[in-house]
Design a protein around this motif. Structure first.
Motif, PDB file in Angstrom:
ATOM      1  N   SER A   1       0.835  -1.217   0.000  1.00 39.91           N
ATOM      2  CA  SER A   1       0.000   0.000   0.000  1.00 39.91           C
ATOM      3  C   SER A   1       0.862   1.257   0.000  1.00 39.91           C
ATOM      4  O   SER A   1       0.554   2.245  -0.678  1.00 39.91           O
ATOM      5  CB  SER A   1      -0.910   0.003   1.229  1.00 39.91           C
ATOM      6  OG  SER A   1      -0.134  -0.029   2.406  1.00 39.91           O
ATOM      7  N   GLU A   2       1.969   1.230   0.688  1.00 33.88           N
ATOM      8  CA  GLU A   2       2.863   2.393   0.677  1.00 33.88           C
ATOM      9  C   GLU A   2       3.493   2.569  -0.672  1.00 33.88           C
ATOM     10  O   GLU A   2       3.637   3.697  -1.179  1.00 33.88           O
ATOM     11  CB  GLU A   2       3.936   2.213   1.754  1.00 33.88           C
ATOM     12  CG  GLU A   2       4.906   3.397   1.841  1.00 33.88           C
ATOM     13  CD  GLU A   2       5.924   3.190   2.933  1.00 33.88           C
ATOM     14  OE1 GLU A   2       5.841   2.181   3.613  1.00 33.88           O
ATOM     15  OE2 GLU A   2       6.788   4.044   3.105  1.00 33.88           O
TER      16      GLU A   2
ATOM     17  N   GLU B   1       0.914   4.192  -3.019  1.00 37.47           N
ATOM     18  CA  GLU B   1       0.717   5.628  -2.761  1.00 37.47           C
ATOM     19  C   GLU B   1       1.868   6.436  -3.337  1.00 37.47           C
ATOM     20  O   GLU B   1       1.656   7.503  -3.922  1.00 37.47           O
ATOM     21  CB  GLU B   1       0.606   5.872  -1.256  1.00 37.47           C
ATOM     22  CG  GLU B   1      -0.675   5.297  -0.665  1.00 37.47           C
ATOM     23  CD  GLU B   1      -0.716   5.490   0.827  1.00 37.47           C
ATOM     24  OE1 GLU B   1      -1.731   5.101   1.445  1.00 37.47           O
ATOM     25  OE2 GLU B   1       0.275   6.047   1.382  1.00 37.47           O
TER      26      GLU B   1
ATOM     27  N   VAL C   1      -2.240  -0.743  -7.625  1.00 37.17           N
ATOM     28  CA  VAL C   1      -2.415  -1.215  -6.241  1.00 37.17           C
ATOM     29  C   VAL C   1      -2.173  -2.706  -6.243  1.00 37.17           C
ATOM     30  O   VAL C   1      -2.816  -3.467  -6.999  1.00 37.17           O
ATOM     31  CB  VAL C   1      -3.818  -0.903  -5.704  1.00 37.17           C
ATOM     32  CG1 VAL C   1      -3.962  -1.421  -4.278  1.00 37.17           C
ATOM     33  CG2 VAL C   1      -4.092   0.581  -5.790  1.00 37.17           C
TER      34      VAL C   1
END
Length: 560
Positions: free
Chosen positions: A18-19, A22, A75
């Motif tokens: 997830s990091e 982003e 993602v």
């Protein structure tokens, strides 16, 4: 896809999926924003070049909107690979206005000459021995470098005006550096420098000079200068003359007496002080001890005593004292009652003004006559402004004190007059008001037409224009109040002898013979033709009677 993969492989995405997503999303947005700005600048240059080639008369076409397609962020799923989820693709268009030029950065302030680093104004001073705040990891090289450059490299900021604690083995110092922010040390030795004494207080300001007294012209014309000068004097004499319950101004008769003393050369301020001293003298002594000469001897050496009386004989001093008494009693003049020799005491003036009753005469119980009865019996109503002449019978005229709003105020507060109370005249105001109740009895139905026509009421039309009650309303309201007062003393005391004199004159005029003579005289004066016609009728009637008697007598004689 390979380009994106190569870019992603060249960046440090981290272990968390997830990091990494982003960071990749932020990188794509930055790239698209750069491409958008670049295309906007190129389209602006093309429009500028096209506008120079076209004629100036034709309108320029609006810029074509450019569609912007937002990319799909990558993602990762739980296994670390897989297709990204579907994402809506917004389509919008916007014109590309020219970007304004960026202003130049402001110049940096010059570095301070101190060797220690000084914190910037926007930085918060840190407590000594406190570690600096680490930079926040935002995930981009730009933010990391900015955070690293904005935080100073030093671990702490030195405290300003901090005083180090003195050593335990050091000798006490006789000179200490004052500190404004640090607490005073208990081990510091007291200062041996001499203390400067406080400056002495400034000397008190001298009293302002007393304003000059107005001249005689201002007093005679009653100018604004004289009225302003008279205000503090009136307050002074009002506090000394009347009780504390009185909240009104000084009567006009008292201020008029002060003006007369000023015009006569005695001085207004000195006369007011002598009036106050005379009030205190009357209050401190009984009637038989209120000797005029004693008061004069006690005031001769005072600075307030008139300078013009220093070389004058004693009668001049007595004349001045009775002028002061005129103002205290609010009367126009006591001079007619001082001849041929003034009384020895102040209370001795009362029997001269109001004659005592005869030993054989009974005191009247009330005022028994009206103004209409006096007119019908042939008396004349004579209005007077002198309070002491009320109901005095002089020949065929009866003096009556004129009433107005100011005089009503004077009479209602006369029982609070300390000077009148000290000599036994405080009941005069109430007796005059009760006598007026009897004089105007029955005149309410005719709206007091007779008293107004006789001058008994003084009407001031300007009071209505000033927003005050008119005199007739005030006078009649007060008289109605005294008439309905059942507990009031309606028996005359000071005016008893004058009431008896008027009642005797009324009884004498009401005798049948005197009334016949008065009616004949009145008829002859008012209707002369009717009077002489009646006289001729009586004469011819007498002649007819005589002729008839003579004829009858002659007939009797002839028959006999």
């Amino acid at each position: 896809m390979s380009a994106h993969g190569s870019s992603a492989s060249s960046l440090h995405l981290g272990n968390d999926p997830s990091e990494a997503a982003e960071r990749l999303d932020a990188l794509l947005r930055s790239f698209l924003l750069a491409q958008l700005l670049k295309s906007a600048v190129e389209s602006e240059d093309e429009e500028h070049n096209a506008g120079q080639q076209q004629p100036a008369s034709g309108p320029s076409a609006p810029p074509m909107p450019m569609p912007i397609v937002m990319p799909r962020p990558f993602v990762a799923n739980s296994e670390g690979a897989g297709p990204p989820p579907p994402m809506p693709e917004p389509q919008f268009s916007m014109p590309h206005p020219p970007l304004p030029p960026f202003p130049p950065p402001p110049p940096l302030p010059p570095s301070p000459p101190f060797s220690q680093p000084v914190p910037a104004p926007w930085q918060i001073p840190q407590v000594p021995n406190q570690q600096s705040v680490p930079a926040i990891n935002t995930g981009s090289a730009t933010n990391t470098s900015f955070a690293a450059n904005s935080v100073p490299a030093t671990n702490s900021v030195p405290a300003i005006n901090a005083v180090p604690a003195p050593a335990t083995n050091a000798a006490p110092s006789t000179h200490t550096v004052p500190s404004t922010n640090a607490a005073p040390s208990t081990n510091a030795a007291p200062s041996t420098s001499p203390q400067v004494p406080p400056p002495p207080p400034p000397p008190p300001r001298p009293a302002p000079p007393r304003p000059p007294s107005p001249d005689d012209t201002d007093v005679a014309r009653s100018t604004m200068k004289w009225r302003l000068f008279l205000i503090p004097l009136s307050n002074r004499i009002c506090e000394a003359l009347y009780e504390q319950t009185r909240s009104t101004s000084l009567p006009s008769a008292v201020t008029g007496d002060i003006s007369y003393l000023k015009l006569d050369g005695y001085g207004a301020r000195d006369s007011v002080e002598n009036m106050c001293a005379l009030i205190q003298f009357l209050l401190d002594h009984r009637w038989e001890e209120q000797v005029v000469d004693n008061f004069i001897n006690s005031r001769k050496e005072k600075p307030e005593w008139p300078a013009k009386l220093k070389d004058k004989p004693q009668p001049q001093h007595e004349h001045y004292v009775w002028l002061l008494m005129n103002g205290l009693l609010a009367v126009l003049g006591l001079k007619p009652y001082l001849d041929p020799e003034p009384p020895a005491t102040f209370a001795g003036i009362v029997p001269r003004i109001f004659a005592p009753l005869e030993p054989s005469a009974a005191k009247p119980q009330r005022f028994s006559f009206t103004a209409r009865e006096l007119i019908e019996e042939g008396f004349v109503i004579q209005p007077t402004a002198n309070l002491l002449d009320h109901l005095k019978l002089v020949g065929n005229a009866v003096n009556v004190f004129t009433l107005s709003s100011d005089e009503i105020q004077l009479l209602m507060g006369y029982d609070q007059n300390r000077a009148a109370r000290a000599i036994g005249m405080s009941n005069l105001g109430g007796e005059i008001l009760h006598s007026y109740v009897a004089l105007v009895e029955g005149e309410f139905h005719e709206c007091y037409r007779l008293p107004i026509s006789l001058g008994m009421f003084k009407i001031d039309d300007e009071r209505v224009k000033r927003g005050q009650y008119d005199d007739l309303t005030v006078v009649t309201g007060v008289l109605r109040l005294y008439r309905n007062d059942r507990n009031g003393d309606r028996q005359p005391h000071l005016l008893a002898s004058r009431v008896l004199v008027i009642e005797r004159a009324l009884r004498k005029r009401r005798h049948w013979y005197n009334r016949l003579r008065r009616d004949i005289h009145k008829r002859k004066k008012e209707e002369p033709w009717m009077f002489w016609g009646a006289v001729l009728a009586v004469f011819f009637g007498v002649c007819t009677v005589i002729q008839t008697v003579t004829s009858v007598w002659s007939l009797v004689v002839s028959l006999g």
